[in-house]
Design an enzyme around this catalytic site. Sequence first.
Site, PDB file in Angstrom:
ATOM      1  N   ASN A  11      -4.622  -1.681   2.525  1.00 50.89           N
ATOM      2  CA  ASN A  11      -3.949  -2.940   2.195  1.00 50.89           C
ATOM      3  C   ASN A  11      -3.730  -2.950   0.681  1.00 50.89           C
ATOM      4  O   ASN A  11      -4.679  -3.131  -0.079  1.00 50.89           O
ATOM      5  CB  ASN A  11      -4.839  -4.118   2.633  1.00 50.89           C
ATOM      6  CG  ASN A  11      -4.290  -5.458   2.185  1.00 50.89           C
ATOM      7  OD1 ASN A  11      -3.157  -5.544   1.693  1.00 50.89           O
ATOM      8  ND2 ASN A  11      -5.085  -6.510   2.355  1.00 50.89           N
ATOM      9  N   TRP A  12      -2.489  -2.742   0.293  1.00 50.96           N
ATOM     10  CA  TRP A  12      -2.189  -2.623  -1.142  1.00 50.96           C
ATOM     11  C   TRP A  12      -2.049  -3.986  -1.821  1.00 50.96           C
ATOM     12  O   TRP A  12      -1.847  -4.047  -3.034  1.00 50.96           O
ATOM     13  CB  TRP A  12      -0.928  -1.767  -1.342  1.00 50.96           C
ATOM     14  CG  TRP A  12      -1.133  -0.330  -0.982  1.00 50.96           C
ATOM     15  CD1 TRP A  12      -2.311   0.268  -0.620  1.00 50.96           C
ATOM     16  CD2 TRP A  12      -0.142   0.715  -0.940  1.00 50.96           C
ATOM     17  NE1 TRP A  12      -2.120   1.605  -0.363  1.00 50.96           N
ATOM     18  CE2 TRP A  12      -0.796   1.905  -0.544  1.00 50.96           C
ATOM     19  CE3 TRP A  12       1.235   0.756  -1.190  1.00 50.96           C
ATOM     20  CZ2 TRP A  12      -0.113   3.122  -0.402  1.00 50.96           C
ATOM     21  CZ3 TRP A  12       1.914   1.976  -1.040  1.00 50.96           C
ATOM     22  CH2 TRP A  12       1.243   3.135  -0.657  1.00 50.96           C
ATOM     23  N   LYS A  13      -2.116  -5.052  -1.057  1.00 54.76           N
ATOM     24  CA  LYS A  13      -2.062  -6.420  -1.618  1.00 54.76           C
ATOM     25  C   LYS A  13      -0.891  -6.530  -2.602  1.00 54.76           C
ATOM     26  O   LYS A  13       0.140  -5.905  -2.389  1.00 54.76           O
ATOM     27  CB  LYS A  13      -3.411  -6.773  -2.253  1.00 54.76           C
ATOM     28  CG  LYS A  13      -4.582  -6.554  -1.280  1.00 54.76           C
ATOM     29  CD  LYS A  13      -5.890  -7.120  -1.768  1.00 54.76           C
ATOM     30  CE  LYS A  13      -6.975  -6.869  -0.727  1.00 54.76           C
ATOM     31  NZ  LYS A  13      -8.265  -7.449  -1.103  1.00 54.76           N
ATOM     32  N   HIS A  97      -5.427 -12.642   6.657  1.00 54.25           N
ATOM     33  CA  HIS A  97      -6.328 -12.135   5.617  1.00 54.25           C
ATOM     34  C   HIS A  97      -6.981 -13.323   4.899  1.00 54.25           C
ATOM     35  O   HIS A  97      -6.351 -14.365   4.715  1.00 54.25           O
ATOM     36  CB  HIS A  97      -5.548 -11.259   4.631  1.00 54.25           C
ATOM     37  CG  HIS A  97      -6.452 -10.482   3.724  1.00 54.25           C
ATOM     38  ND1 HIS A  97      -7.066 -11.055   2.641  1.00 54.25           N
ATOM     39  CD2 HIS A  97      -6.876  -9.194   3.766  1.00 54.25           C
ATOM     40  CE1 HIS A  97      -7.829 -10.138   2.041  1.00 54.25           C
ATOM     41  NE2 HIS A  97      -7.727  -8.998   2.708  1.00 54.25           N
ATOM     42  N   GLU A  99      -7.492 -13.874   1.919  1.00 56.64           N
ATOM     43  CA  GLU A  99      -6.743 -14.347   0.736  1.00 56.64           C
ATOM     44  C   GLU A  99      -5.613 -15.280   1.148  1.00 56.64           C
ATOM     45  O   GLU A  99      -5.297 -16.231   0.430  1.00 56.64           O
ATOM     46  CB  GLU A  99      -6.229 -13.130  -0.057  1.00 56.64           C
ATOM     47  CG  GLU A  99      -7.378 -12.437  -0.795  1.00 56.64           C
ATOM     48  CD  GLU A  99      -7.237 -10.944  -0.950  1.00 56.64           C
ATOM     49  OE1 GLU A  99      -6.117 -10.409  -0.790  1.00 56.64           O
ATOM     50  OE2 GLU A  99      -8.266 -10.285  -1.225  1.00 56.64           O
ATOM     51  N   GLU A 169     -13.942  -8.785   7.662  1.00 56.47           N
ATOM     52  CA  GLU A 169     -14.033  -8.653   6.213  1.00 56.47           C
ATOM     53  C   GLU A 169     -14.829  -9.826   5.645  1.00 56.47           C
ATOM     54  O   GLU A 169     -14.268 -10.912   5.425  1.00 56.47           O
ATOM     55  CB  GLU A 169     -12.639  -8.655   5.583  1.00 56.47           C
ATOM     56  CG  GLU A 169     -11.732  -7.539   6.056  1.00 56.47           C
ATOM     57  CD  GLU A 169     -10.606  -7.264   5.066  1.00 56.47           C
ATOM     58  OE1 GLU A 169     -10.493  -6.120   4.632  1.00 56.47           O
ATOM     59  OE2 GLU A 169      -9.867  -8.206   4.710  1.00 56.47           O
ATOM     60  N   GLY A 175     -13.471  -6.866  -2.857  1.00 58.52           N
ATOM     61  CA  GLY A 175     -13.190  -6.664  -4.277  1.00 58.52           C
ATOM     62  C   GLY A 175     -14.383  -6.892  -5.182  1.00 58.52           C
ATOM     63  O   GLY A 175     -14.241  -6.988  -6.399  1.00 58.52           O
ATOM     64  N   SER A 215     -14.911  -3.712   0.051  1.00 59.31           N
ATOM     65  CA  SER A 215     -15.479  -2.695  -0.849  1.00 59.31           C
ATOM     66  C   SER A 215     -15.786  -1.374  -0.137  1.00 59.31           C
ATOM     67  O   SER A 215     -16.787  -0.715  -0.440  1.00 59.31           O
ATOM     68  CB  SER A 215     -16.714  -3.230  -1.565  1.00 59.31           C
ATOM     69  OG  SER A 215     -16.363  -4.327  -2.401  1.00 59.31           O
ATOM     70  N   GLY A 236      -8.971  -2.110   0.577  1.00 61.96           N
ATOM     71  CA  GLY A 236      -8.162  -2.690  -0.492  1.00 61.96           C
ATOM     72  C   GLY A 236      -8.127  -1.759  -1.688  1.00 61.96           C
ATOM     73  O   GLY A 236      -7.395  -0.780  -1.725  1.00 61.96           O
ATOM     74  N   GLY A 237      -8.954  -2.055  -2.684  1.00 64.07           N
ATOM     75  CA  GLY A 237      -8.943  -1.332  -3.959  1.00 64.07           C
ATOM     76  C   GLY A 237      -8.913   0.181  -3.842  1.00 64.07           C
ATOM     77  O   GLY A 237      -8.108   0.849  -4.516  1.00 64.07           O
TER      78      GLY A 237
HETATM   79  P1  13P Z   1     -11.499  -4.259  -1.189  1.00 64.59           P
HETATM   80  O1  13P Z   1     -11.557  -2.942  -0.451  1.00 64.59           O
HETATM   81  O2  13P Z   1     -10.798  -4.158  -2.506  1.00 64.59           O
HETATM   82  O3  13P Z   1     -12.833  -4.918  -1.256  1.00 64.59           O
HETATM   83  O4  13P Z   1     -10.550  -5.216  -0.297  1.00 64.59           O
HETATM   84  C1  13P Z   1     -10.821  -5.375   1.043  1.00 64.59           C
HETATM   85  C2  13P Z   1      -9.680  -6.087   1.664  1.00 64.59           C
HETATM   86  O5  13P Z   1      -9.483  -7.269   1.442  1.00 64.59           O
HETATM   87  C3  13P Z   1      -8.772  -5.321   2.533  1.00 64.59           C
HETATM   88  O6  13P Z   1      -7.925  -6.156   3.241  1.00 64.59           O
END
Ligand code: 13P
Length: 253
Positions: A11-13, A97, A99, A169, A175, A215, A236-237
């Site tokens: 997920n590149w957000k 998600h 967010e 999640e 993050g 993470s 994510g990251g």
């Molecule tokens: P991180 O891997 O950066 O913690 O993000 C997780 C995430 O929200 C994937 O959708």
Amino acid sequence: MTTRVPIVVGNWKLHKTVSESVATTDALVDLLPKRGRAEIAVAPVFTALMGVAAQLKGSRVALGAQDLHWEAKGAFTGEVGPLQLVDVGCAFVIIGHSERREYFAETDERVARKVRSALDHGLKPIVCVGESLQTREAGDAEPHVVAQVDAALQSVQPADLASLVIAYEPIWAIGTGRTASPTDAEQMHAAVRAQVQRSHGVPAGEGLRILYGGSVKPENAGELMLQPNIDGALVGGASLDAASFAAIVAAAD
Ligand code: 13P
């Protein structure tokens, strides 16, 4: 022994321009072994979907979007719907998600409508659920997550579950560098599966893939995915860098 095919999703957000997305995709396709056990997808921003789709052709990596609107067309300024996502080559769409729930007023009811719409248009929903730190510390994590799953799946038939993925999640692990322990994550995944078996039947629940997110890094991916009810990762990251994402895929393969 599980027969569920593992799946790893990046997920590149809100990261990367079109050219950066294409460059990361090229690097990733180069790094990945041509074949492997795991299914793989990346979800760039909407504007990069078309460019990334072109680079993914002929590779083992599928395309995903980060959200959709449930209506197929109409006067909905600013939205992107299922027909557009299918048109550009998406196979997956992330829905609900944390967010989006936190910053964009996503509710369980909207999540359920999006899930139904995605399925109706042949997109595979990746439905995100997870508790806040406050909820975990109050001891309410499991009922909270189970209720989110129930709400998201309310108009989903057992047969739909073969093309739907749930991602657990925990919000406090996103993050933050703080991962749920494999044992805690496994406990939640088992609770989600048990609930889906109650609501949709044992075989459908048994086949459902449940990803862990929060993470996930090359260093912890293997141990997490060894858990019997953890069927992959939503990253994510660590998915922004082709090499670290490829290392997580290697753990799943
Ligand atoms: P991180 O891997 O950066 O913690 O993000 C997780 C995430 O929200 C994937 O959708």
